[in-house]
Each structure stands twice: as C-alpha cells, then as structure tokens.
Design a protein around this motif. Sequence first.
Motif, PDB file in Angstrom:
ATOM      1  N   ILE A 164       9.626   4.111  -1.803  1.00 10.14           N
ATOM      2  CA  ILE A 164       8.157   4.219  -1.736  1.00 10.14           C
ATOM      3  C   ILE A 164       7.837   5.656  -1.329  1.00 10.14           C
ATOM      4  O   ILE A 164       8.221   6.105  -0.243  1.00 10.14           O
ATOM      5  CB  ILE A 164       7.562   3.224  -0.715  1.00 10.14           C
ATOM      6  CG1 ILE A 164       8.235   1.848  -0.831  1.00 10.14           C
ATOM      7  CG2 ILE A 164       6.056   3.093  -0.915  1.00 10.14           C
ATOM      8  CD1 ILE A 164       7.856   0.898   0.299  1.00 10.14           C
ATOM      9  N   GLY A 165       7.156   6.365  -2.208  1.00  2.00           N
ATOM     10  CA  GLY A 165       6.877   7.794  -1.992  1.00  2.00           C
ATOM     11  C   GLY A 165       7.686   8.600  -2.991  1.00  2.00           C
ATOM     12  O   GLY A 165       8.891   8.356  -3.152  1.00  2.00           O
ATOM     13  N   SER A 167       7.640  12.241  -3.350  1.00  2.00           N
ATOM     14  CA  SER A 167       7.547  13.698  -3.149  1.00  2.00           C
ATOM     15  C   SER A 167       8.794  14.391  -3.693  1.00  2.00           C
ATOM     16  O   SER A 167       9.854  13.770  -3.855  1.00  2.00           O
ATOM     17  CB  SER A 167       7.383  14.029  -1.658  1.00  2.00           C
ATOM     18  OG  SER A 167       8.582  13.772  -0.978  1.00  2.00           O
ATOM     19  N   ILE A 169      10.486  16.515  -2.102  1.00  2.00           N
ATOM     20  CA  ILE A 169      11.481  16.762  -1.050  1.00  2.00           C
ATOM     21  C   ILE A 169      12.173  15.488  -0.567  1.00  2.00           C
ATOM     22  O   ILE A 169      13.250  15.544  -0.001  1.00  2.00           O
ATOM     23  CB  ILE A 169      10.888  17.564   0.137  1.00  2.00           C
ATOM     24  CG1 ILE A 169       9.762  16.791   0.818  1.00  2.00           C
ATOM     25  CG2 ILE A 169      10.398  18.925  -0.309  1.00  2.00           C
ATOM     26  CD1 ILE A 169       9.330  17.430   2.137  1.00  2.00           C
ATOM     27  N   ASN A 189       4.411   4.730  -5.940  1.00  4.14           N
ATOM     28  CA  ASN A 189       3.485   5.714  -5.370  1.00  4.14           C
ATOM     29  C   ASN A 189       2.180   5.031  -4.966  1.00  4.14           C
ATOM     30  O   ASN A 189       2.105   3.804  -4.945  1.00  4.14           O
ATOM     31  CB  ASN A 189       3.263   6.874  -6.353  1.00  4.14           C
ATOM     32  CG  ASN A 189       2.635   6.402  -7.656  1.00  4.14           C
ATOM     33  OD1 ASN A 189       2.085   5.301  -7.730  1.00  4.14           O
ATOM     34  ND2 ASN A 189       2.737   7.224  -8.676  1.00  4.14           N
ATOM     35  N   GLY A 210       4.367   8.218   4.973  1.00 10.75           N
ATOM     36  CA  GLY A 210       3.569   8.885   6.008  1.00 10.75           C
ATOM     37  C   GLY A 210       2.376   8.029   6.391  1.00 10.75           C
ATOM     38  O   GLY A 210       1.294   8.541   6.669  1.00 10.75           O
ATOM     39  N   ARG A 211       2.592   6.704   6.393  1.00  9.29           N
ATOM     40  CA  ARG A 211       1.528   5.768   6.788  1.00  9.29           C
ATOM     41  C   ARG A 211       2.158   4.594   7.526  1.00  9.29           C
ATOM     42  O   ARG A 211       3.040   3.916   6.961  1.00  9.29           O
ATOM     43  CB  ARG A 211       0.820   5.255   5.528  1.00  9.29           C
ATOM     44  CG  ARG A 211      -0.661   5.069   5.745  1.00  9.29           C
ATOM     45  CD  ARG A 211      -1.333   4.683   4.462  1.00  9.29           C
ATOM     46  NE  ARG A 211      -1.548   3.245   4.422  1.00  9.29           N
ATOM     47  CZ  ARG A 211      -2.127   2.618   3.403  1.00  9.29           C
ATOM     48  NH1 ARG A 211      -2.504   3.300   2.352  1.00  9.29           N
ATOM     49  NH2 ARG A 211      -2.326   1.338   3.439  1.00  9.29           N
ATOM     50  N   ILE A 214       3.411   0.496   6.201  1.00  9.45           N
ATOM     51  CA  ILE A 214       3.344   0.371   4.731  1.00  9.45           C
ATOM     52  C   ILE A 214       4.326  -0.720   4.284  1.00  9.45           C
ATOM     53  O   ILE A 214       4.119  -1.373   3.267  1.00  9.45           O
ATOM     54  CB  ILE A 214       3.616   1.729   4.038  1.00  9.45           C
ATOM     55  CG1 ILE A 214       3.093   1.723   2.603  1.00  9.45           C
ATOM     56  CG2 ILE A 214       5.061   2.128   4.032  1.00  9.45           C
ATOM     57  CD1 ILE A 214       1.695   2.165   2.476  1.00  9.45           C
ATOM     58  N   GLY A 263      15.354  11.248  11.172  1.00  7.03           N
ATOM     59  CA  GLY A 263      15.051  12.588  11.702  1.00  7.03           C
ATOM     60  C   GLY A 263      16.288  13.392  12.096  1.00  7.03           C
ATOM     61  O   GLY A 263      16.514  14.486  11.562  1.00  7.03           O
TER      62      GLY A 263
HETATM   63  P1  NAP Z   1       4.083  13.356   0.686  1.00  8.23           P
HETATM   64  O1  NAP Z   1       4.468  14.555  -0.072  1.00  8.23           O
HETATM   65  O2  NAP Z   1       2.734  13.265   1.319  1.00  8.23           O
HETATM   66  O3  NAP Z   1       4.239  12.092  -0.304  1.00  8.23           O
HETATM   67  C1  NAP Z   1       3.807  10.835   0.081  1.00  8.23           C
HETATM   68  C2  NAP Z   1       4.107   9.852  -1.027  1.00  8.23           C
HETATM   69  O4  NAP Z   1       3.671   8.564  -0.609  1.00  8.23           O
HETATM   70  C3  NAP Z   1       3.374  10.162  -2.347  1.00  8.23           C
HETATM   71  O5  NAP Z   1       4.259   9.969  -3.432  1.00  8.23           O
HETATM   72  C4  NAP Z   1       2.252   9.120  -2.376  1.00  8.23           C
HETATM   73  O6  NAP Z   1       1.864   8.705  -3.660  1.00  8.23           O
HETATM   74  C5  NAP Z   1       2.915   7.968  -1.662  1.00  8.23           C
HETATM   75  N1  NAP Z   1       1.944   7.048  -1.128  1.00  8.23           N
HETATM   76  C6  NAP Z   1       0.832   7.315  -0.396  1.00  8.23           C
HETATM   77  N2  NAP Z   1       0.172   6.174  -0.100  1.00  8.23           N
HETATM   78  C7  NAP Z   1       0.884   5.167  -0.638  1.00  8.23           C
HETATM   79  C8  NAP Z   1       0.719   3.777  -0.679  1.00  8.23           C
HETATM   80  N3  NAP Z   1      -0.325   3.178  -0.110  1.00  8.23           N
HETATM   81  N4  NAP Z   1       1.636   3.034  -1.333  1.00  8.23           N
HETATM   82  C9  NAP Z   1       2.694   3.610  -1.930  1.00  8.23           C
HETATM   83  N5  NAP Z   1       2.917   4.940  -1.937  1.00  8.23           N
HETATM   84  C10 NAP Z   1       2.013   5.711  -1.284  1.00  8.23           C
HETATM   85  O7  NAP Z   1       5.104  12.994   1.837  1.00  8.23           O
HETATM   86  P2  NAP Z   1       6.633  13.484   2.159  1.00  8.23           P
HETATM   87  O8  NAP Z   1       6.646  14.918   2.428  1.00  8.23           O
HETATM   88  O9  NAP Z   1       7.576  12.883   1.180  1.00  8.23           O
HETATM   89  O10 NAP Z   1       6.822  12.718   3.555  1.00  8.23           O
HETATM   90  C11 NAP Z   1       6.665  11.328   3.675  1.00  8.23           C
HETATM   91  C12 NAP Z   1       6.831  10.936   5.128  1.00  8.23           C
HETATM   92  O11 NAP Z   1       8.150  11.244   5.528  1.00  8.23           O
HETATM   93  C13 NAP Z   1       5.925  11.678   6.110  1.00  8.23           C
HETATM   94  O12 NAP Z   1       5.608  10.826   7.184  1.00  8.23           O
HETATM   95  C14 NAP Z   1       6.790  12.810   6.605  1.00  8.23           C
HETATM   96  O13 NAP Z   1       6.405  13.281   7.890  1.00  8.23           O
HETATM   97  C15 NAP Z   1       8.121  12.107   6.653  1.00  8.23           C
HETATM   98  N6  NAP Z   1       9.283  12.988   6.565  1.00  8.23           N
HETATM   99  C16 NAP Z   1      10.254  12.780   7.461  1.00  8.23           C
HETATM  100  C17 NAP Z   1      11.402  13.536   7.429  1.00  8.23           C
HETATM  101  C18 NAP Z   1      12.478  13.260   8.425  1.00  8.23           C
HETATM  102  O14 NAP Z   1      13.354  14.085   8.621  1.00  8.23           O
HETATM  103  N7  NAP Z   1      12.480  12.075   9.058  1.00  8.23           N
HETATM  104  C19 NAP Z   1      11.559  14.533   6.466  1.00  8.23           C
HETATM  105  C20 NAP Z   1      10.554  14.709   5.507  1.00  8.23           C
HETATM  106  C21 NAP Z   1       9.414  13.910   5.560  1.00  8.23           C
HETATM  107  P3  NAP Z   1       1.059   9.654  -4.695  1.00  8.23           P
HETATM  108  O15 NAP Z   1       2.117  10.550  -5.285  1.00  8.23           O
HETATM  109  O16 NAP Z   1       0.476   8.701  -5.658  1.00  8.23           O
HETATM  110  O17 NAP Z   1       0.050  10.393  -3.878  1.00  8.23           O
END
Ligand code: NAP
Length: 287
Positions: A164-165, A167, A169, A189, A210-211, A214, A263
């Motif tokens: 789910i997601g 991005s 990265i 997504n 990031g929610r 979910i 993390g």
């Molecule tokens: P991002 O670029 O904001 O991407 C979020 C993704 O979630 C997008 O593909 C979005 O879809 C999708 N999304 C949003 N609402 C949704 C929903 N209701 N149902 C299904 N999919 C949904 O986020 P990111 O950079 O990948 O990071 C995601 C999370 O991981 C964040 O909380 C970030 O802080 C965390 N993170 C953690 C680490 C770690 O080391 N633990 C590393 C990186 C990121 P759309 O494409 O349609 O908008």
Amino acid sequence: MTANLIDGNDLAKKIRSEVAARSAVLTARGHQPGLAVILVGEDPASQVYVRNKIKACKDNGLYSSFEHYPYDLTEAQLVARIDDLNKNPKIHGILVQLPLPKHIDTHKVIEAIAVEKDVDGFHLSNAGALMTGAALFRPCTPYGCIKMLESISFPLQGTYAVIIGTSNIVGKPMAMMMLHAGATVTLCNSKTRDLGSHTRKADVIIAAVGRPNIVTADMVKPGAAVIDVGINRDNAGKLCGDVDFPRVKDVAGWITPVPGGVGPMTITMLLVNTIEATENALRKATK
Ligand code: NAP
C-alpha cells in the motif's frame, strides 16, 4: 498477542556488527568507508534523520561528513557541491536528505550524484536497473523490509504480497524486490477501490502510506506478515505507523512495531550500501 514481533532494533544490531567488521577491514587497508550527508533547510524531522545517520556511521567505524546549508541555497550551488563530492576519494556514498526546498528540482539533484556513490539508490540508473534485478544499490527502506522478511525465513516465493503506497522511494522499489523474490505483487494507491479486498488475500502486507490505521484487523488474513513502514503521530502525539498495531497483532502471524521496526533497518541498509560502495571502489582501483 498472537503475532510474532519482527524486532527491527535487534536485527539492525546484528547487521550493524557485520558492517562494523567490514568497515574495520577496509579501514585497515587504508580505505575507511565515507558517507557525505547534505541537508538543506531546517526541517526538524530531517534534522533528526540526519543526526541518526551520522551517529550510525560513527558507531560502526564509517567516516561521515555533514554539510548543512540554509534554505535559500540554489540548485546550482547544491549540484556544484555534489560534483566536488563525486570527485572526493574519501567519500564513497552521498546522501542528500529529502525533501529539498521547493525551488530545487529533486530529480536534477539526484541525477547529479555519481551512480557509484548513490547509496540511497534513487538515481535513475539504479532505479531503472532495479527493474532488471541488477541495481548497484537498492533503496534502503524496501531493502530493510526484505531483510526483515529474510530474518524470519519468510518464503516469499509463490506468496501474494500487497503493497500500500507507490512512492519512488518505498512502494515501487519494494514491489520490484518482492517480484524478484518470486511473490505475486499488487500495488495499491489512494485511488484503489476497496483496499481490504486486496489485503485480506495477502500473505504479506507492506503499509507505506503515512496515515495511521490504514490497515485494520479486519483487513488482515490470519497468519499474514505485516510490515509497517509508516511514521505518523497519533492524536496524543505518540509515534505510530500505518497499521492498527494493538488489534492487527491478534490476527497477523508476524508484525513489525513502530518505533523499532523498519526505521532502524533503513539506516542500517544505508550503512550496508556505503560499505558496498567502498568495496566496489577498492575493487575498481586494484583491477
Ligand atoms: P508518499 O510519497 O507520500 O506516498 C504515499 C503513498 O500512499 C502514495 O502512493 C499514495 O497514493 C498512497 N496513499 C495515500 N492515501 C492512501 C489511501 N487512503 N489508501 C491507499 N494508498 C494511499 O510517502 P512515502 O515517502 O512512500 O512514505 C510513506 C510513509 O512511510 C510515511 O509515513 C513516511 O514517513 C514513511 N517512511 C518511513 C521510512 C522508514 O525508514 N521507516 C522511510 C521512508 C518513508 P497516491 O499515489 O494515489 O497519492
């Protein structure tokens, strides 16, 4: 709790001790692994991430340099600085902390990093090579998730994985890595209709949105592995992931906590990539 916990801190500690040993060998040969970290602006979360990365280098015998620039640094100035680091033999990996200020084109900056020093694995060449399974460096967060699944000997081959997601990265490289490991993969997504209809069939769920909440308990197949990448604050200001941990843990077979899950593994895989960059540079130099 029925689920087994996949402890990111514990696994990170084990991998970091291997990193420290490899770093010591390289240092003894006159090639201490070096990571350059660049931060632009004052984003508080980025400052914490950068601090943790630098500390992890220090704790495990890697050299690190840190350059902190004001928000109004120009794109040209940043690219020029990266050019210098590309040529610096003490630096084997370059990390530009994201997000960058809006006036800077992130793609241009990432493309300025030499592919062989792209330890974040975000350069187009590495991202493209990941499609074929031949990336020089894999992005640290999905790489860490794969290591967590390997640590429990989770048999990815033939399983159904839902990510789910999407991005660049996390979600997309995660899908490629799962695919290469033999899983059948679905990417969801924000436009996905009825998310639960996908997750309920999944043997492994990766939540990277990031929610909070979910992924709820009714969306998880009993016994599934649930990897929570999300980093959020709940209403009380407490750190939490994307998964409703207190309830999902009673259904899942394996689960990662937040904090203490993905993390610490992300930073660990950055160290691993930097060690590999150094070993690659040494191999090239002694050819
Ligand atoms: P991002 O670029 O904001 O991407 C979020 C993704 O979630 C997008 O593909 C979005 O879809 C999708 N999304 C949003 N609402 C949704 C929903 N209701 N149902 C299904 N999919 C949904 O986020 P990111 O950079 O990948 O990071 C995601 C999370 O991981 C964040 O909380 C970030 O802080 C965390 N993170 C953690 C680490 C770690 O080391 N633990 C590393 C990186 C990121 P759309 O494409 O349609 O908008």
